[in-house]
Design an enzyme around this catalytic site. Structure first.
Site, PDB file in Angstrom:
ATOM      1  N   GLY A 155       0.620  -1.185  -0.144  1.00  0.00           N
ATOM      2  CA  GLY A 155       0.045  -0.066  -0.155  1.00  0.00           C
ATOM      3  C   GLY A 155       0.706   1.305  -0.230  1.00  0.00           C
ATOM      4  N   SER A 156       0.241   2.509   0.135  1.00  0.00           N
ATOM      5  CA  SER A 156       0.992   3.305   0.536  1.00  0.00           C
ATOM      6  C   SER A 156       1.654   3.983   1.312  1.00  0.00           C
ATOM      7  CB  SER A 156       0.243   5.165  -0.658  1.00  0.00           C
ATOM      8  OG  SER A 156      -0.621   5.299   0.292  1.00  0.00           O
ATOM      9  N   ASP A 180       2.523  -3.089   7.759  1.00  0.00           N
ATOM     10  CA  ASP A 180       1.415  -2.942   7.622  1.00  0.00           C
ATOM     11  C   ASP A 180       0.632  -1.140   7.273  1.00  0.00           C
ATOM     12  OD1 ASP A 180       0.550  -3.581   4.598  1.00  0.00           O
ATOM     13  OD2 ASP A 180       0.340  -5.504   5.111  1.00  0.00           O
ATOM     14  N   ASP A 195      -6.778  -0.172   5.886  1.00  0.00           N
ATOM     15  CA  ASP A 195      -7.829   0.282   5.765  1.00  0.00           C
ATOM     16  C   ASP A 195      -8.796   1.186   6.672  1.00  0.00           C
ATOM     17  OD1 ASP A 195      -7.268   0.189   3.240  1.00  0.00           O
ATOM     18  OD2 ASP A 195      -7.811  -1.602   3.750  1.00  0.00           O
ATOM     19  N   GLY A 206      -6.710  -4.740   2.770  1.00  0.00           N
ATOM     20  CA  GLY A 206      -7.123  -5.408   1.351  1.00  0.00           C
ATOM     21  C   GLY A 206      -8.075  -4.340   0.487  1.00  0.00           C
ATOM     22  N   GLY A 207      -7.604  -2.972   0.393  1.00  0.00           N
ATOM     23  CA  GLY A 207      -7.860  -1.975  -0.126  1.00  0.00           C
ATOM     24  C   GLY A 207      -7.363  -1.899  -1.693  1.00  0.00           C
ATOM     25  N   GLY A 208      -5.679  -2.595  -1.190  1.00  0.00           N
ATOM     26  CA  GLY A 208      -4.605  -2.297  -2.525  1.00  0.00           C
ATOM     27  C   GLY A 208      -5.133  -4.153  -3.263  1.00  0.00           C
ATOM     28  N   GLU A 258      -1.427 -10.976   2.307  1.00  0.00           N
ATOM     29  CA  GLU A 258      -1.183  -9.677   3.487  1.00  0.00           C
ATOM     30  C   GLU A 258      -1.016 -11.233   5.280  1.00  0.00           C
ATOM     31  OE1 GLU A 258      -1.668  -5.541   2.004  1.00  0.00           O
ATOM     32  OE2 GLU A 258      -3.248  -6.457   2.776  1.00  0.00           O
TER      33      GLU A 258
END
Ligand code: 5RP
Length: 224
Positions: free
Chosen positions: A35-36, A87, A90, A101-103, A109
């Protein structure tokens, strides 16, 4: 000065680097999320690549970023233990239960996190909620089960949508369920995981965060 979302993510990533300092040892393998926010952590971790042995990545995207930063990436099957997994999330509630799990990387993960001894969640304060579910709950589904799973989501009272044009690293689809108000995250995680065709869902409650580093305007707070 008000920090924007990216600056808050950067602060959380820096706090994670400081937090994992005791585990940066020559034989250590570090678990890395997706993720970002995780990307910002990766960039800081790459600068410390001489301090640890290798990393295990939770997605192809993360593996590439680590390799581009000259970090050795091991397959999970080559690793017996990891002291720490870092990690984003969200959503996270006061108990450390999360929606992830947004990504779309939720399955890998969850697998990598399950092998690590400690889950360190890095988020900006906007991800903190009292009740999980405002963020649509992602579930990874084997394609032939799509319609059966959508029907089960509706019976739960949710509004499911197939994530358009998205295929997971495992070759599956993501269904995002909106409209849930999740008061029993362990129960819902367990139930959805029983549905045939579901690989896993994005609730991380059976194994939740051990520590959250939450970046807000007043600095980073450690929540245990
Ligand atoms: C990816 C994830 C991410 O951790 C989650 O979506 C948070 O992402 P970001 O740091 O970009 O807000 O679960 O599958």
């Amino acid at each position: 000065m008000t920090l924007d979302a990216n600056a808050l993510k950067q602060a959380a990533a820096q706090a994670a680097i400081d937090y994992i300092e005791p585990w940066l040892k020559p034989d250590a393998v570090i678990g890395v999320g997706t993720g970002s926010t995780a990307d910002l952590f990766i960039d800081l971790l790459c600068a410390k690549r001489d301090r640890f042995k290798a990393a295990v990545a939770s997605s192809e995207r993360t593996a590439k970023r680590l390799r581009d930063g000259l970090v050795r990436v091991l397959e999970l099957n080559e690793v017996t233990s990891m002291p720490v997994y870092v990690d984003g999330a969200d959503e996270i509630n006061p108990q450390g239960e999360m929606i992830k799990g947004g990504g779309g990387a939720l399955t890998r993960e969850k697998i990598v996190a399950s092998v690590s001894e400690r889950f360190v969640c890095i988020v900006d304060a906007s991800k903190q909620v009292e009740v999980l579910g405002r963020f649509p709950l992602p579930i990874e589904v084997i394609p032939m089960a799509q319609e059966a799973v959508l029907r089960k989501c509706r019976l739960l009272g949710g509004e499911p949508a197939v994530r358009e044009g998205f295929v997971t690293d495992n070759g599956n689809i993501i269904v995002d369920i909106s409209g849930l108000s999740i008061h029993n995250a362990v129960g819902l995680e367990t139930e959805i995981n029983q549905w045939p065709g579901v690989v896993t869902n994005g609730l991380f409650a059976l194994e939740k965060a051990d520590v959250a580093l939450v970046a807000g305007q007043g600095g980073v707070t450690l929540v245990e």
